[in-house]
Design a protein around this motif. Structure first.
Motif, PDB file in Angstrom:
ATOM      1  N   LEU A 167       0.820  -1.205   0.000  1.00 22.76           N
ATOM      2  CA  LEU A 167       0.000   0.000   0.000  1.00 22.76           C
ATOM      3  C   LEU A 167       0.856   1.258   0.000  1.00 22.76           C
ATOM      4  N   ARG A 168       1.932   1.171   0.711  1.00 30.25           N
ATOM      5  CA  ARG A 168       2.774   2.350   0.802  1.00 30.25           C
ATOM      6  C   ARG A 168       3.333   2.713  -0.547  1.00 30.25           C
ATOM      7  N   GLU A 169       3.586   1.696  -1.279  1.00 30.65           N
ATOM      8  CA  GLU A 169       4.178   1.968  -2.576  1.00 30.65           C
ATOM      9  C   GLU A 169       3.213   2.679  -3.495  1.00 30.65           C
ATOM     10  N   MET A 170       2.036   2.667  -3.090  1.00 23.70           N
ATOM     11  CA  MET A 170       1.065   3.271  -3.949  1.00 23.70           C
ATOM     12  C   MET A 170       0.879   4.730  -3.712  1.00 23.70           C
ATOM     13  N   SER A 171       1.740   5.239  -2.975  1.00 20.72           N
ATOM     14  CA  SER A 171       1.546   6.629  -2.584  1.00 20.72           C
ATOM     15  C   SER A 171       1.333   7.562  -3.769  1.00 20.72           C
ATOM     16  N   ASP A 172       2.047   7.316  -4.790  1.00 10.86           N
ATOM     17  CA  ASP A 172       1.902   8.182  -5.954  1.00 10.86           C
ATOM     18  C   ASP A 172       0.460   8.172  -6.436  1.00 10.86           C
ATOM     19  N   LYS A 173      -0.051   6.988  -6.470  1.00  6.18           N
ATOM     20  CA  LYS A 173      -1.417   6.869  -6.942  1.00  6.18           C
ATOM     21  C   LYS A 173      -2.382   7.535  -5.969  1.00  6.18           C
ATOM     22  N   ASP A 174      -2.139   7.261  -4.713  1.00  2.52           N
ATOM     23  CA  ASP A 174      -3.028   7.827  -3.705  1.00  2.52           C
ATOM     24  C   ASP A 174      -3.055   9.343  -3.777  1.00  2.52           C
ATOM     25  N   GLU A 175      -1.901   9.854  -4.067  1.00  3.49           N
ATOM     26  CA  GLU A 175      -1.828  11.301  -4.144  1.00  3.49           C
ATOM     27  C   GLU A 175      -2.739  11.819  -5.243  1.00  3.49           C
ATOM     28  N   LYS A 176      -2.672  11.144  -6.346  1.00  5.44           N
ATOM     29  CA  LYS A 176      -3.505  11.576  -7.462  1.00  5.44           C
ATOM     30  C   LYS A 176      -4.981  11.377  -7.167  1.00  5.44           C
ATOM     31  N   ILE A 177      -5.232  10.295  -6.491  1.00  4.83           N
ATOM     32  CA  ILE A 177      -6.628  10.045  -6.138  1.00  4.83           C
ATOM     33  C   ILE A 177      -7.145  11.157  -5.241  1.00  4.83           C
ATOM     34  N   ASN A 178      -6.325  11.527  -4.312  1.00  3.38           N
ATOM     35  CA  ASN A 178      -6.742  12.602  -3.414  1.00  3.38           C
ATOM     36  C   ASN A 178      -6.979  13.896  -4.176  1.00  3.38           C
ATOM     37  N   SER A 179      -6.096  14.157  -5.123  1.00  5.33           N
ATOM     38  CA  SER A 179      -6.266  15.376  -5.907  1.00  5.33           C
ATOM     39  C   SER A 179      -7.592  15.349  -6.664  1.00  5.33           C
ATOM     40  N   LEU A 180      -7.865  14.207  -7.233  1.00  6.20           N
ATOM     41  CA  LEU A 180      -9.106  14.094  -7.999  1.00  6.20           C
ATOM     42  C   LEU A 180     -10.324  14.207  -7.095  1.00  6.20           C
ATOM     43  N   ARG A 181     -10.183  13.655  -5.923  1.00  7.90           N
ATOM     44  CA  ARG A 181     -11.308  13.739  -5.000  1.00  7.90           C
ATOM     45  C   ARG A 181     -11.522  15.183  -4.583  1.00  7.90           C
ATOM     46  N   ASP A 182     -10.421  15.857  -4.427  1.00  2.70           N
ATOM     47  CA  ASP A 182     -10.560  17.266  -4.076  1.00  2.70           C
ATOM     48  C   ASP A 182     -11.275  18.029  -5.181  1.00  2.70           C
ATOM     49  N   MET A 183     -11.129  17.523  -6.375  1.00  2.21           N
ATOM     50  CA  MET A 183     -11.772  18.194  -7.495  1.00  2.21           C
ATOM     51  C   MET A 183     -13.234  17.781  -7.623  1.00  2.21           C
ATOM     52  N   GLY A 184     -13.638  16.918  -6.753  1.00  2.83           N
ATOM     53  CA  GLY A 184     -15.058  16.574  -6.778  1.00  2.83           C
ATOM     54  C   GLY A 184     -15.376  15.218  -7.372  1.00  2.83           C
TER      55      GLY A 184
END
Length: 620
Positions: A167-184
């Motif tokens: 899971l930790r390795e997925m941080s890059d992805k998680d980051e993007k997911i968070n950004s997208l979530r922030d966008m709604g």
DNA sequence: AAGACTCGGATACTTCTT
DNA sequence: AAGAAGTATCCGAGTCTT
């Protein structure tokens, strides 16, 4: 075409038991052909794909396994045999459990695709872990836009330290997911976009992808066909190599708890599961059935090269075609009953990315009625048997006693016989596709007559046992039907084509191409039945000058070998094949469990190999 | 409501082949 | 004699159409 269930099951390791025939060849021994399947036999071995019904809540136990139970070793081996790294299988099982074969396979394919596409991500990359576990809403991947239930959801925690690292390795992805979530956007949407475009895609690309998906969803919800979705929707998608990802993302879960026959409750009701068959079943167009001219525009990722052509029985259990469609780029099936082209019914669905304009039928046109096909039988045909077409030609035929009983009943009644006798005889004739070959004598079609009706050259299957011939023919394409669809290739490839033929059977696709005058520079054919391979080889040597490579076991065809063929032949122009229908066909009383069943892996092989070809060609 | 249709499978038995 | 191949009979239900 051909194939049997046997092949469906991965397990070579298991083969031992049934000895006799090796799995590679059909179950029956000699002939089994095409798709179908006879394969249930192997079921026992089949490890994995069983799904249990109870959809109950998934829970992660302290040992790290969903529902508290590790998958059976046989299950893991089964997926390993399919080509997935063991580690990946284990990890995936921990994430979503092993009860839902569909979800598990989906996750594996996603992992694999991501890993293949982007080494940087490593195997683990897959953040696929973020993929929602089992959602109920299923099918519509693009569906729940609104609900982001997943987010917090899964407490995937678990004790498995390896998993956490993952899971930790997925941080890059998680980051993007968070950004997208922030966008709604919902997490689902974000996950899907990343699955499709890759974790390294720019945020703007991901946003475009989601927008495109939404358009697709709208179209689907309106029941518009795929061709009405403009290619523009997908322009923003990444490279072709991502193509295979699409499906995976699309199929997000359709799992239901139900048993195989699945009637899934379908929460929302209507929709996806239902894919009504057209009536009349004439496909997008047929000679003589000129409907409104339609031009379809496929999503860019669905277009060739290579062109592909997939076939299976039209009357599959509910939900099967919807699922197949999701895998195959959301291209709507073209349902055609060969009854409109020849003297025998054959209701089939075809998913392909070929152009649908400017098709031309094979000439000479085949006989379109029973009497045109067998004028000689007219002499004995009772006026009260008003059949003009045969029903679907199947692998089993009537036994001699059936003919005998009919003859006995008729000879002991007057002329015309009483209604009750007529009814009985008509039923038998329809059920077994009998023809009148003498006074009161109704007999099964001979193999050479089936060859004729299906569009094969005379004696195409000759030299093998009758049982085998029936089996091979019963599982085959109707050549004229397929040729009509493939006819568009003639002008597109004046110098010939290279073909990857899966579940080739007795070579219905190859015969169609040959009859169309399309030169086959090379054909790589996968067919489990030895008899069918011999039939194809024999025909090939008599009629062709190109290269024919025959492979017996679809499971053995892995990415590297596919890539080597792609390299050797400069790519494939056409990937063609139907997958076994043993578990789909209505005639199967025993295991009609659709793609959820234990023997359904052959379809996934088609899917896997097609995507492997696309990927290899994208890297050429 | 009734009829029609469906790329089938398991098994026991017989016959053919090696 | 043993195995392979062929024969016969049993086995329903889901889905769609009429």
């Amino acid at each position: 075409m051909p194939q049997n269930l046997e092949r469906a099951i991965p397990l070579r390791s298991v083969r031992t038991k049934n000895s006799s025939k090796d799995w590679t060849s059909d179950s029956d021994g000699s002939d089994k052909f095409e798709w179908d399947s006879d394969g249930e036999a192997e079921a026992s071995s089949a490890p994995a794909m069983r799904n249990f019904d109870a959809p109950g809540p998934s829970t992660l136990s302290s040992n790290g396994w969903i529902n508290g139970e590790p998958p059976p070793t046989s299950l893991i081996e089964g997926y390993v045999a399919m080509g997935f790294p063991k580690e990946m299988v284990v990890r995936s099982s921990k994430e979503i459990g092993h009860g839902d074969a569909d979800a598990l396979l989906e996750l594996l394919l996603t992992y694999k695709a991501l890993g293949d596409d982007d080494d940087a991500l490593g195997n683990h990359s897959t953040s696929g872990c973020n993929l929602p576990i089992v959602e109920d809403d299923d099918d519509l991947d693009f569906e729940n836009w609104d609900g982001d239930d997943d987010t917090g959801g899964r407490e995937s925690s678990s004790d498995d330290s390896g998993y956490e690292e993952f899971l930790r390795e997925m941080s890059d992805k998680d980051e993007k997911i968070n950004s997208l979530r922030d966008m709604g956007f919902s997490e689902d949407e974000a996950n899907m976009a990343i699955t499709i475009c890759g974790v390294d895609a720019d945020l703007s690309v991901l946003v475009d992808s989601i927008s495109a998906s939404q358009v697709t969803e709208v179209c689907h919800s309106r029941n518009l066909s795929d061709h009405q979705v403009t290619a523009r929707c997908f322009d923003s998608f990444g490279g072709k190599k991502r193509a295979r990802l699409i499906e995976e993302s699309k199929k997000k879960r359709k799992r239901y708890g139900g048993g195989a026959q699945g009637k899934r409750p379908s929460s929302d009701g209507s929709d996806e599961e239902s894919m009504p068959l057209p009536n009349p079943m004439v496909g997008f167009n047929l000679p003589g059935y000129r409907g409104p001219s339609m031009t379809r525009v496929l999503p860019e990722l669905a277009t060739g090269p290579p062109y592909f052509y997939y076939e299976n029985v039209a009357r599959a259990p509910k939900g099967v075609w919807a699922k197949i469609t999701r895998f195959l780029f959301d291209i709507q099936p073209e349902f055609v009953d060969s009854l409109h082209l020849c003297a025998a019914a054959r209701k089939r669905g075809y998913i392909h990315n070929l152009p649908t304009e400017n098709r031309s039928p094979l000439l000479p046109l085949p006989p379109k009625t029973i009497f045109e096909a067998f004028p000689h039988d007219k002499k004995w045909w009772p006026s009260w048997d008003q059949r003009t077409h045969f029903n679907c030609l199947q692998t089993c035929t009537a036994s001699a006693p059936v003919t005998e009983r009919i003859q006995q009943k008729l000879s002991s009644s007057g002329n015309p016989p009483p209604q009750s006798v007529q009814k009985y005889v008509r039923h038998q004739c329809s059920k077994w596709n009998l023809v009148w070959v003498g006074k009161d004598k109704a007999a099964p079609l001979e193999p050479h007559e089936m060859e004729y009706l299906l569009g094969f050259p005379k004696d195409h299957t000759r030299g093998f046992g009758k049982t085998q011939r029936y089996k091979s023919l019963g599982n085959s394409f109707q050549v004229d039907t397929v040729a009509y669809h493939l006819s568009v290739l003639r002008d597109m490839f004046p110098n010939g084509i290279t073909v990857l033929s899966l579940f080739t059977g007795i070579g219905g696709g190859e015969v169609a191409l040959h009859k169309l005058g399309i030169h086959m520079r090379a054909v790589v054919s996968i067919e489990i039945c030895k008899a069918n391979r011999k039939i194809l080889r024999s025909w090939w040597d008599q009629t062709q000058t190109g290269t024919l490579i025959e492979i017996d076991d679809v499971k053995s065809l892995k990415d590297d070998e596919i890539a080597s063929y792609v390299h050797r032949f400069g790519g494939f122009d056409l990937v063609i094949g139907g997958s076994p229908c043993n578990n789909l066909a209505g005639s199967n009383r025993h295991h009609r469990d659709g793609l959820e069943g234990e023997h359904s892996s052959l379809f996934y092989d088609y899917f896997r190999i097609l995507n492997s070809v696309k990927s290899a060609m994208a890297n050429m």
